[in-house]
Design an enzyme around this catalytic site. Structure first.
Site, short mmCIF file in Angstrom:
data_model
loop_
_atom_site.label_atom_id
_atom_site.label_comp_id
_atom_site.label_asym_id
_atom_site.label_seq_id
_atom_site.Cartn_x
_atom_site.Cartn_y
_atom_site.Cartn_z
N GLY A 42 46.05 41.92 37.10
CA GLY A 42 45.25 42.02 38.33
C GLY A 42 45.65 41.11 39.47
O GLY A 42 45.43 41.44 40.62
N ASP A 98 42.45 37.28 39.73
CA ASP A 98 41.91 38.25 40.68
C ASP A 98 40.41 38.05 40.86
O ASP A 98 39.93 37.79 41.95
CB ASP A 98 42.25 39.70 40.26
CG ASP A 98 41.83 40.03 38.82
OD1 ASP A 98 41.33 39.15 38.10
OD2 ASP A 98 42.00 41.20 38.42
N ASP A 101 34.22 36.86 36.80
CA ASP A 101 32.98 37.62 36.65
C ASP A 101 32.04 36.83 35.74
O ASP A 101 31.39 35.89 36.19
CB ASP A 101 33.37 38.99 36.09
CG ASP A 101 32.23 39.98 36.07
OD1 ASP A 101 31.30 39.86 36.87
OD2 ASP A 101 32.27 40.91 35.24
N LYS A 129 32.47 36.45 41.50
CA LYS A 129 31.16 37.11 41.32
C LYS A 129 30.23 36.10 40.66
O LYS A 129 29.89 36.23 39.48
CB LYS A 129 31.30 38.34 40.43
CG LYS A 129 32.15 39.46 40.98
CD LYS A 129 32.10 40.63 40.01
CE LYS A 129 32.89 41.81 40.45
NZ LYS A 129 32.91 42.88 39.43
N PHE A 150 31.67 46.93 41.36
CA PHE A 150 32.99 46.98 40.73
C PHE A 150 34.03 47.30 41.79
O PHE A 150 33.90 48.26 42.54
CB PHE A 150 32.99 48.05 39.63
CG PHE A 150 34.15 47.91 38.70
CD1 PHE A 150 34.08 47.07 37.59
CD2 PHE A 150 35.33 48.62 38.92
CE1 PHE A 150 35.16 46.93 36.74
CE2 PHE A 150 36.42 48.48 38.07
CZ PHE A 150 36.33 47.63 36.97
N ASP A 157 42.37 46.96 39.20
CA ASP A 157 42.31 48.34 38.72
C ASP A 157 40.95 48.77 38.19
O ASP A 157 40.09 47.95 37.88
CB ASP A 157 43.32 48.53 37.59
CG ASP A 157 42.80 47.96 36.27
OD1 ASP A 157 42.37 46.79 36.25
OD2 ASP A 157 42.80 48.69 35.26
N ARG A 163 45.62 50.13 41.67
CA ARG A 163 46.19 48.80 41.89
C ARG A 163 47.00 48.72 43.18
O ARG A 163 47.11 47.67 43.79
CB ARG A 163 47.13 48.41 40.73
CG ARG A 163 46.43 48.12 39.42
CD ARG A 163 47.40 47.41 38.48
NE ARG A 163 46.95 47.45 37.10
CZ ARG A 163 46.08 46.60 36.55
NH1 ARG A 163 45.57 45.63 37.27
NH2 ARG A 163 45.73 46.70 35.28
#
Ligand code: IMP
Ligand code: MG
Length: 172
Positions: A42, A98, A101, A129, A150, A157, A163
Site C-alpha cells: 500500500g 499507507d 486503522d 484513522k 474505506f 487497494d 492502486r
C-alpha cells in the site's frame, strides 16, 4: 462488480501533504542515519513521492506483512512475509505506512523492528484513522486524518484493485 468511488483527497492536496511531510522529516533527521521502511504494498506510491521531496540522504527498504482474516477488518494475527534486507541496528528507522486503522499491524511492525536494535523507530502514515484505534500506537508524521470510511487509490487497494489511481477515493 463496480464500486462507486467518491473523491476524497485530490492530486493537489496529496502533493502538498507529501511535500510538508518530507520537509518535517528532512528537518528532524538532518544529522541521523535514516532508513525509510515502506510497508508493501500500500505505501509504494506514497514512499516514491516522499523520497523525492527529501533533502537528506536516506536508505530505502521494504517490508511486507500479512494479516489473517477478512480484508476489511484487521484480525491482529500478523506475520512478516518479506523482511528488511539490510541491518538496521544503530540506525534511525522511519516506517512509512499507507493507513493506520486499528493499529494492530503497526504495533506488530514496531515490535518486530525494535527487536533488530535500531537507534529509534518512528512512524509516518499517509492516512490516520484515529477514531478506529484498538491499540495505542504513536504516529509521528501524519498526512491526513479521517474518522471512518474505506479508501482506495494512490497505492491503496480494495481486493488488489484501484492502486494505480492518482488520487484517493472513498469506496461506497
Ligand atoms: P490496522 O492493522 O487495522 O491498522 O490496518 C492497517 C492496514 O489495513 C493498512 O495498512 C491497510 O493495508 C489496511 N487498510 C485499513 N484501512 C484501509 C482502507 O480504508 N483502504 C484500504 N486498506 C485499508
Ligand atoms: Mg498497509
Amino acid at each position: 462488480m463496480n464500486k462507486e468511488l467518491k473523491l476524497l483527497f485530490s492530486k493537489k492536496e496529496i502533493a502538498e501533504t507529501v511535500a510538508r511531510l518530507a520537509k518535517e522529516i528532512s528537518a528532524d533527521y538532518a544529522d541521523n542515519k535514516l532508513i525509510l521502511i515502506g510497508v508493501l504494498k500500500g505505501a509504494f506510491v506514497f514512499l516514491a513521492d516522499l523520497v523525492r521531496h527529501l533533502t537528506i540522504p536516506a536508505q530505502i527498504e521494504f517490508i511486507r506483512i500479512a494479516s489473517y482474516g477478512s480484508k476489511k477488518e484487521s484480525s491482529g494475527e500478523v506475520i512478516v512475509t518479506k523482511d528488511v534486507e539490510t541491518p538496521v541496528d544503530g540506525k534511525d528507522v522511519l516506517v512509512v505506512e499507507d493507513i493506520v486503522d486499528t493499529g494492530l499491524s503497526l504495533q506488530f511492525l514496531i515490535d518486530h523492528l525494535r527487536s533488530k536494535n535500531p537507534a529509534s523507530v518512528k512512524v509516518c502514515a499517509l492516512v490516520d484513522k484515529k477514531a478506529r484505534r484498538e491499540v495505542e500506537v504513536q504516529v509521528d508524521y501524519t498526512g491526513f486524518s479521517m474518522d471512518d470510511g474505506f479508501i482506495v487509490g494512490y497505492g491503496i487497494d480494495f481486493n488488489e484493485q484501484y492502486r494505480a489511481l492518482p488520487e484517493i477515493f472513498v469506496v461506497d
